[in-house]
Scaffold this motif. Structure first.
Motif, PDB file in Angstrom:
ATOM      1  N   VAL A 308       0.857  -1.185   0.000  1.00  0.00           N
ATOM      2  CA  VAL A 308       0.000   0.000   0.000  1.00  0.00           C
ATOM      3  C   VAL A 308       0.893   1.236   0.000  1.00  0.00           C
ATOM      4  N   LEU A 309       0.573   2.196  -0.836  1.00  0.00           N
ATOM      5  CA  LEU A 309       1.369   3.411  -0.969  1.00  0.00           C
ATOM      6  C   LEU A 309       0.783   4.518  -0.095  1.00  0.00           C
ATOM      7  N   LEU A 310       1.523   4.925   0.915  1.00  0.00           N
ATOM      8  CA  LEU A 310       1.054   5.969   1.825  1.00  0.00           C
ATOM      9  C   LEU A 310       1.406   7.348   1.277  1.00  0.00           C
ATOM     10  N   GLY A 311       0.462   8.261   1.344  1.00  0.00           N
ATOM     11  CA  GLY A 311       0.684   9.630   0.891  1.00  0.00           C
ATOM     12  C   GLY A 311       0.317   9.857  -0.556  1.00  0.00           C
ATOM     13  N   ALA A 312       0.017   8.804  -1.279  1.00  0.00           N
ATOM     14  CA  ALA A 312      -0.337   8.953  -2.690  1.00  0.00           C
ATOM     15  C   ALA A 312      -1.613   9.769  -2.839  1.00  0.00           C
ATOM     16  N   GLY A 313      -1.579  10.747  -3.739  1.00  0.00           N
ATOM     17  CA  GLY A 313      -2.753  11.575  -3.974  1.00  0.00           C
ATOM     18  C   GLY A 313      -2.924  12.722  -3.000  1.00  0.00           C
ATOM     19  N   GLY A 314      -2.001  12.827  -2.039  1.00  0.00           N
ATOM     20  CA  GLY A 314      -2.046  13.948  -1.111  1.00  0.00           C
ATOM     21  C   GLY A 314      -3.359  14.055  -0.361  1.00  0.00           C
ATOM     22  N   ASP A 319      -8.793  10.753   2.387  1.00  0.00           N
ATOM     23  CA  ASP A 319      -9.873  10.050   3.080  1.00  0.00           C
ATOM     24  C   ASP A 319     -10.364   8.846   2.284  1.00  0.00           C
ATOM     25  N   ALA A 320     -10.549   9.034   0.995  1.00  0.00           N
ATOM     26  CA  ALA A 320     -11.039   7.936   0.154  1.00  0.00           C
ATOM     27  C   ALA A 320      -9.992   6.825   0.056  1.00  0.00           C
ATOM     28  N   HIS A 321      -8.722   7.198   0.045  1.00  0.00           N
ATOM     29  CA  HIS A 321      -7.634   6.216   0.008  1.00  0.00           C
ATOM     30  C   HIS A 321      -7.706   5.312   1.236  1.00  0.00           C
ATOM     31  N   VAL A 322      -7.878   5.897   2.411  1.00  0.00           N
ATOM     32  CA  VAL A 322      -7.970   5.122   3.646  1.00  0.00           C
ATOM     33  C   VAL A 322      -9.190   4.212   3.628  1.00  0.00           C
ATOM     34  N   GLN A 323     -10.329   4.781   3.297  1.00  0.00           N
ATOM     35  CA  GLN A 323     -11.579   4.023   3.350  1.00  0.00           C
ATOM     36  C   GLN A 323     -11.593   2.864   2.347  1.00  0.00           C
ATOM     37  N   ASP A 324     -11.297   3.160   1.094  1.00  0.00           N
ATOM     38  CA  ASP A 324     -11.405   2.131   0.054  1.00  0.00           C
ATOM     39  C   ASP A 324     -10.289   1.090   0.148  1.00  0.00           C
ATOM     40  N   THR A 325      -9.111   1.513   0.589  1.00  0.00           N
ATOM     41  CA  THR A 325      -8.020   0.559   0.747  1.00  0.00           C
ATOM     42  C   THR A 325      -8.333  -0.418   1.872  1.00  0.00           C
ATOM     43  N   PRO A 333      -9.027 -12.781   1.110  1.00  0.00           N
ATOM     44  CA  PRO A 333      -8.932 -13.957   1.986  1.00  0.00           C
ATOM     45  C   PRO A 333      -7.522 -14.123   2.565  1.00  0.00           C
ATOM     46  N   LEU A 334      -7.098 -13.128   3.327  1.00  0.00           N
ATOM     47  CA  LEU A 334      -5.732 -13.139   3.862  1.00  0.00           C
ATOM     48  C   LEU A 334      -5.646 -13.959   5.145  1.00  0.00           C
ATOM     49  N   ASP A 335      -4.452 -14.459   5.442  1.00  0.00           N
ATOM     50  CA  ASP A 335      -4.242 -15.220   6.665  1.00  0.00           C
ATOM     51  C   ASP A 335      -2.835 -14.960   7.190  1.00  0.00           C
ATOM     52  N   ALA A 336      -2.404 -15.747   8.153  1.00  0.00           N
ATOM     53  CA  ALA A 336      -1.135 -15.504   8.833  1.00  0.00           C
ATOM     54  C   ALA A 336       0.078 -15.718   7.937  1.00  0.00           C
ATOM     55  N   GLU A 337      -0.096 -16.345   6.775  1.00  0.00           N
ATOM     56  CA  GLU A 337       1.009 -16.556   5.849  1.00  0.00           C
ATOM     57  C   GLU A 337       1.291 -15.332   4.979  1.00  0.00           C
ATOM     58  N   ASP A 338       0.419 -14.342   5.035  1.00  0.00           N
ATOM     59  CA  ASP A 338       0.504 -13.196   4.127  1.00  0.00           C
ATOM     60  C   ASP A 338       1.169 -11.990   4.795  1.00  0.00           C
ATOM     61  N   LEU A 339       1.538 -11.027   3.964  1.00  0.00           N
ATOM     62  CA  LEU A 339       2.185  -9.801   4.427  1.00  0.00           C
ATOM     63  C   LEU A 339       1.417  -8.589   3.913  1.00  0.00           C
ATOM     64  N   ILE A 340       1.421  -7.524   4.696  1.00  0.00           N
ATOM     65  CA  ILE A 340       0.925  -6.228   4.240  1.00  0.00           C
ATOM     66  C   ILE A 340       2.026  -5.212   4.514  1.00  0.00           C
ATOM     67  N   TYR A 341       2.473  -4.552   3.456  1.00  0.00           N
ATOM     68  CA  TYR A 341       3.520  -3.542   3.586  1.00  0.00           C
ATOM     69  C   TYR A 341       2.930  -2.155   3.349  1.00  0.00           C
ATOM     70  N   PHE A 342       3.267  -1.221   4.230  1.00  0.00           N
ATOM     71  CA  PHE A 342       2.937   0.183   4.023  1.00  0.00           C
ATOM     72  C   PHE A 342       4.195   0.888   3.551  1.00  0.00           C
ATOM     73  N   SER A 343       4.168   1.365   2.316  1.00  0.00           N
ATOM     74  CA  SER A 343       5.328   2.010   1.699  1.00  0.00           C
ATOM     75  C   SER A 343       5.046   3.490   1.501  1.00  0.00           C
ATOM     76  N   GLU A 344       5.866   4.322   2.111  1.00  0.00           N
ATOM     77  CA  GLU A 344       5.663   5.769   2.003  1.00  0.00           C
ATOM     78  C   GLU A 344       6.084   6.272   0.627  1.00  0.00           C
ATOM     79  N   ILE A 371       2.333   8.587   8.023  1.00  0.00           N
ATOM     80  CA  ILE A 371       2.345   7.544   9.045  1.00  0.00           C
ATOM     81  C   ILE A 371       0.950   7.368   9.637  1.00  0.00           C
ATOM     82  N   GLN A 372       0.289   8.484   9.893  1.00  0.00           N
ATOM     83  CA  GLN A 372      -1.076   8.432  10.429  1.00  0.00           C
ATOM     84  C   GLN A 372      -2.031   7.770   9.443  1.00  0.00           C
ATOM     85  N   GLN A 373      -1.791   7.975   8.152  1.00  0.00           N
ATOM     86  CA  GLN A 373      -2.635   7.337   7.149  1.00  0.00           C
ATOM     87  C   GLN A 373      -2.495   5.816   7.221  1.00  0.00           C
TER      88      GLN A 373
END
Length: 402
Positions: A308-314, A319-325, A333-344, A371-373
């Protein structure tokens, strides 16, 4: 095997592992080498260093206020670091040979061999090694953080769409899939280059940016070559990006077939679940394309890494980025084998994104707001208790080194 002694009024430890050698002097000076003798990591005066196969060195440290900092060393600084390790190890070897230091337990034949190989690594060795790297590889643009010490095999070069306005990793080359014979020669060149240092590598990463868009018949043929040349399971399996959804779409059965050939995880540069923002970024595909891809990958028995790209679209899209993402990830269908990366989002004036943002008077988010996003997206995520929670972490492309 860990060997401990006392040298020049300081404790000294030599750790001889099956994949690397580490020499620690006191608590403030540590040098680690792969078994081909390449400097890999170092710690000097609370600054950590990581040297890539291409010869570049990144320094990282933390200030008392807990903020993390990084910068790339100049060529002269890199030389100084390499020579510091070279001198230290050679002084240690000299005193060992003259019985001025004793280790408990004493170094065995492998310990002596590994230490001498590492001690031979000086600036001329580093320059020659980096030159070989550039003969074997086209520039490796980016990898997921958990793949920084993989064996990168460039089955394809470049990015199959190369339109994202926030990315300039592959602007210098067209997308191209290697022929089977060409790929075999590439793998052999990689093996010859890494030498004994292959033991340090934990996985196989199939490059470049979007290798999994290769049509199945060609992809299977290329993976057969990987298995013929390398012990895939011993190395930890195969990993790859799937960053675009405009190419051939693979089914759950396709991914099941790839899983049988060692594919362990697919990393998806989702960036956002907000479709207008994806269009603003010139990212091919839609959120539904991402969701379907994840469902197919998981149904095929392969893990995913969602980026996930943080800060994209300024502030315009914040707000829509947070909600829709959040909603899109919750539908996966994610589980403990998966990863989620937040990339600034990392901006520079040469990126089309920056030029478009300026033209549209887009207000950027501050570093704290980015970071807050990420925290807001994470707070909205809900995972099933039976399947477990994916690992969530930061992904700072400014620290990438291969």
């Amino acid at each position: 095997m860990v060997h401990q002694g006392y040298w020049k009024n300081q404790s000294v430890t030599i750790s001889i592992k099956t994949n690397c050698l580490t020499v620690s002097i006191g608590s403030k000076e540590v040098f680690s080498y792969d078994l081909a003798g390449r400097l890999w990591t170092a710690l000097v005066n609370e600054v950590s260093y990581r040297r890539g196969l291409d010869g570049k060195v990144v320094a990282k440290w933390q200030t008392p206020d807990k903020n993390r900092h990084r910068r790339w060393l100049s060529p002269d600084e890199s030389v100084n670091l390499i020579q510091r390790g070279h001198i230290l190890l050679n002084d240690l070897l000299s005193d060992l040979r003259n019985n001025q230091i004793k280790f408990n337990p004493p170094l065995d034949e492998k310990g002596w061999h590994d230490l001498q190989i590492a001690a031979a690594f000086d600036n001329s060795s580093a320059v020659a090694d980096a030159k070989k790297y550039h003969q074997v590889y086209k520039p490796v643009g980016i990898l997921p953080p958990d793949q920084y010490i993989s064996v990168v095999l460039q089955a394809a070069e470049g990015c199959s769409f190369n339109t994202c306005t926030f990315c300039d990793f592959y602007r210098d080359r067209p997308f191209r899939i290697k022929r089977v014979d060409e790929f075999r020669e590439h793998i052999r060149a990689v093996k010859a280059f890494l030498g004994e240092g292959l033991s340090l590598r934990r996985t196989i990463f199939l490059g470049d940016a979007n290798a999994l868009v290769i049509p199945m018949p060609r992809l299977i043929s290329l993976l057969e070559v990987v298995h013929a040349e390398l012990d895939v399971e011993r190395l930890g399996g195969i990993f790859a990006f799937l960053d675009g959804f405009s190419g051939e779409r693979k089914t759950a059965q396709d991914f099941a077939s790839l899983a049988e050939m060692g594919l362990k995880r697919v990393y998806i540069g989702m960036e956002s679940g907000h479709e207008p923002l994806l269009k603003f970024l010139h990212k091919p595909g839609t959120p539904q394309d991402v969701l379907q891809a994840v469902r197919n990958i998981k149904a095929g028995g392969v893990a995913v890494g969602i980026i996930v790209l943080l800060g994209a679209g300024g502030k315009t899209y914040a707000d829509a980025h947070v909600q829709d993402t959040s909603q899109l990830i919750n539908a996966m269908p994610l589980d403990a084998e998966d990863l989620i990366y937040f990339s600034e989002l990392v901006e520079n004036e040469n990126l089309p994104y920056v030029q478009t943002a300026y033209q549209t008077s887009l207000q950027p988010l501050s570093a704290a707001e980015r970071i807050q996003q990420g925290e807001a997206i994470e707070a909205n995520l809900v995972f099933g208790s039976k399947s477990g929670t994916p690992h969530i972490s930061r992904y700072d492309i400014r620290e990438f080194v291969y």
